[in-house]
Structures are given as structure tokens and as C-alpha cells.
Motif scaffolding. Structure first.
Motif, PDB file in Angstrom:
ATOM      1  N   ASP A  45      54.328  27.521  24.960  1.00  0.00           N
ATOM      2  CA  ASP A  45      55.446  28.390  24.611  1.00  0.00           C
ATOM      3  C   ASP A  45      54.956  29.464  23.655  1.00  0.00           C
ATOM      4  O   ASP A  45      54.358  29.170  22.618  1.00  0.00           O
ATOM      5  CB  ASP A  45      56.574  27.592  23.944  1.00  0.00           C
ATOM      6  N   GLU A  46      55.219  30.723  24.024  1.00  0.00           N
ATOM      7  CA  GLU A  46      54.854  31.855  23.179  1.00  0.00           C
ATOM      8  C   GLU A  46      56.125  32.395  22.533  1.00  0.00           C
ATOM      9  O   GLU A  46      57.117  32.646  23.214  1.00  0.00           O
ATOM     10  CB  GLU A  46      54.187  32.939  24.017  1.00  0.00           C
ATOM     11  N   SER A  47      56.084  32.547  21.228  1.00  0.00           N
ATOM     12  CA  SER A  47      57.231  33.058  20.480  1.00  0.00           C
ATOM     13  C   SER A  47      56.992  34.514  20.126  1.00  0.00           C
ATOM     14  O   SER A  47      55.862  34.924  19.866  1.00  0.00           O
ATOM     15  CB  SER A  47      57.430  32.254  19.199  1.00  0.00           C
ATOM     16  N   ARG A  48      58.073  35.247  20.073  1.00  0.00           N
ATOM     17  CA  ARG A  48      58.026  36.662  19.690  1.00  0.00           C
ATOM     18  C   ARG A  48      59.127  36.884  18.655  1.00  0.00           C
ATOM     19  O   ARG A  48      60.308  36.797  18.972  1.00  0.00           O
ATOM     20  CB  ARG A  48      58.239  37.543  20.909  1.00  0.00           C
ATOM     21  N   LEU A  49      58.732  37.146  17.416  1.00  0.00           N
ATOM     22  CA  LEU A  49      59.675  37.444  16.348  1.00  0.00           C
ATOM     23  C   LEU A  49      59.659  38.936  16.096  1.00  0.00           C
ATOM     24  O   LEU A  49      58.616  39.505  15.761  1.00  0.00           O
ATOM     25  CB  LEU A  49      59.309  36.679  15.068  1.00  0.00           C
ATOM     26  N   THR A  50      60.811  39.562  16.296  1.00  0.00           N
ATOM     27  CA  THR A  50      60.953  41.004  16.112  1.00  0.00           C
ATOM     28  C   THR A  50      61.861  41.246  14.916  1.00  0.00           C
ATOM     29  O   THR A  50      62.959  40.690  14.852  1.00  0.00           O
ATOM     30  CB  THR A  50      61.564  41.658  17.362  1.00  0.00           C
TER      31      THR A  50
END
Length: 184
Positions: free
Chosen positions: A128-133
Motif C-alpha cells: 500500500d502506497e500512501s500519498r499525503l497532500t
């Protein structure tokens, strides 16, 4: 020889798991030289239907990390008129990684010199790849001034303290880019 190769690959794989890739985008015409107060634009992130993201404890950790980082830079939270509005968005996407490595090498014998070759193994892993913007808006115009993004692998933690520390490090890496170009 084979043990050292496997050890090297394991170290590289674990080192790759711990990295956060950060990037930023911003409006070059926006005045980011004067700001001292901020507030959240939305009280909570919109529900996604994914319980890993729609977690009030995670929301609290992210918001606390943002608040702590901005406080360390003398940018204070405000309930009234603010210079900046902030939002964040967290997304999780499944990814696949494949690794191919050479596991054996052989040569022919006296009676069969044409036999030989290299054996390879390919391993495929799902993660699982997370992306926090994190978005920063001008309070005066409500226009997006700056966007910072951190991409990292989602990990499970043994304690809430470990989870909070990882979020703090990720938020610090993202917000260390703000303001762009070395502005105050």
C-alpha cells in the motif's frame, strides 16, 4: 557469495520501505513573504470509505503534526482572521513491485559443454502506497498558493507513539519545503 547477495537485497528492500518522496508545487506569483496565522479550512477530511483513512486517531495525528511544525516556525493558529488556510488529503493505493535477481549460475560439463546458464527468480509483492497532500490557501483570495506531497509506504505500528512519530516525520519533510525558494 549467494548469502551476501541476499543480505544486500534485503537491506536495499528495507531501506526503500523507509523513504518518503516529497514534492511541491506553488503559484510563483503568490506573496508568501508575510504570514503569521493560519487555520484549518475544513474541520475533517472528507470520508473516503476506507477505514484506514477515515480514522479519527490518524486525523488527529496528522493535524497535531501540522500544528506542531507550524508552531515551530512561529506561524500561530487563529480562530478569527488568518493569513493562511490549510487542508490535507490522505489517499492509499495498492501497488505491485517485482524484483528479479540471479539465483544460480551453472556451466556445462565435459560431456555436455552446451549445458549451463543463469537461473533467475522473480518475486512479486503487493503493498500500500500512501500519498499525503497538504494544501495552503491564501486567506485573502482563497486561491491555492502551495501544495506539498509526501509519498510513502503504509506501515503498521506496534504503538500509537510510533505511528505519531512517523506521521510527524512525514509532515515535517513535506512542510520543510514551505515557503518555496527560501522565502521566510
Amino acid at each position: 557469495m549467494r548469502i551476501s547477495t541476499v543480505t544486500f537485497l534485503a537491506v536495499v528492500a528495507f531501506a526503500g520501505c523507509a523513504t518518503v518522496q516529497v514534492s511541491q508545487d506553488y503559484d510563483p506569483n503568490a506573496d508568501m513573504s508575510r504570514f503569521g496565522t493560519w487555520q484549518w479550512r475544513d474541520p475533517v477530511q472528507d470520508a473516503t470509505g476506507d477505514i484506514r483513512i477515515d480514522n479519527p486517531l490518524l486525523d488527529k495525528r496528522i493535524r497535531h503534526a501540522v500544528e506542531a511544525h507550524l508552531a515551530s516556525r512561529n506561524i500561530s493558529p487563529s480562530q478569527g482572521q488568518s493569513d493562511l488556510y490549510l487542508t490535507y488529503h490522505l489517499a492509499i493505493e495498492q501497488k505491485i513491485q517485482s524484483d528479479t535477481y540471479y539465483s544460480t549460475m551453472g556451466v556445462g560439463s565435459y560431456y555436455h559443454p552446451w549445458y549451463g546458464g543463469v537461473g533467475t527468480e522473480t518475486r512479486i509483492r503487493q503493498y500500500d502506497e500512501s500519498r499525503l497532500t497538504i494544501d495552503i490557501y491564501s486567506a485573502g483570495t482563497s486561491a491555492l498558493m502551495w501544495r506539498g506531497v509526501g509519498v510513502f509506504r503504509l506501515r503498521n505500528h506496534k504503538t500509537p507513539g510510533e505511528a505519531a512519530e512517523e506521521i510527524r516525520k512525514i509532515v515535517d519533510m513535506i512542510l520543510s519545503q514551505f515557503p518555496p525558494g527560501g522565502q521566510p
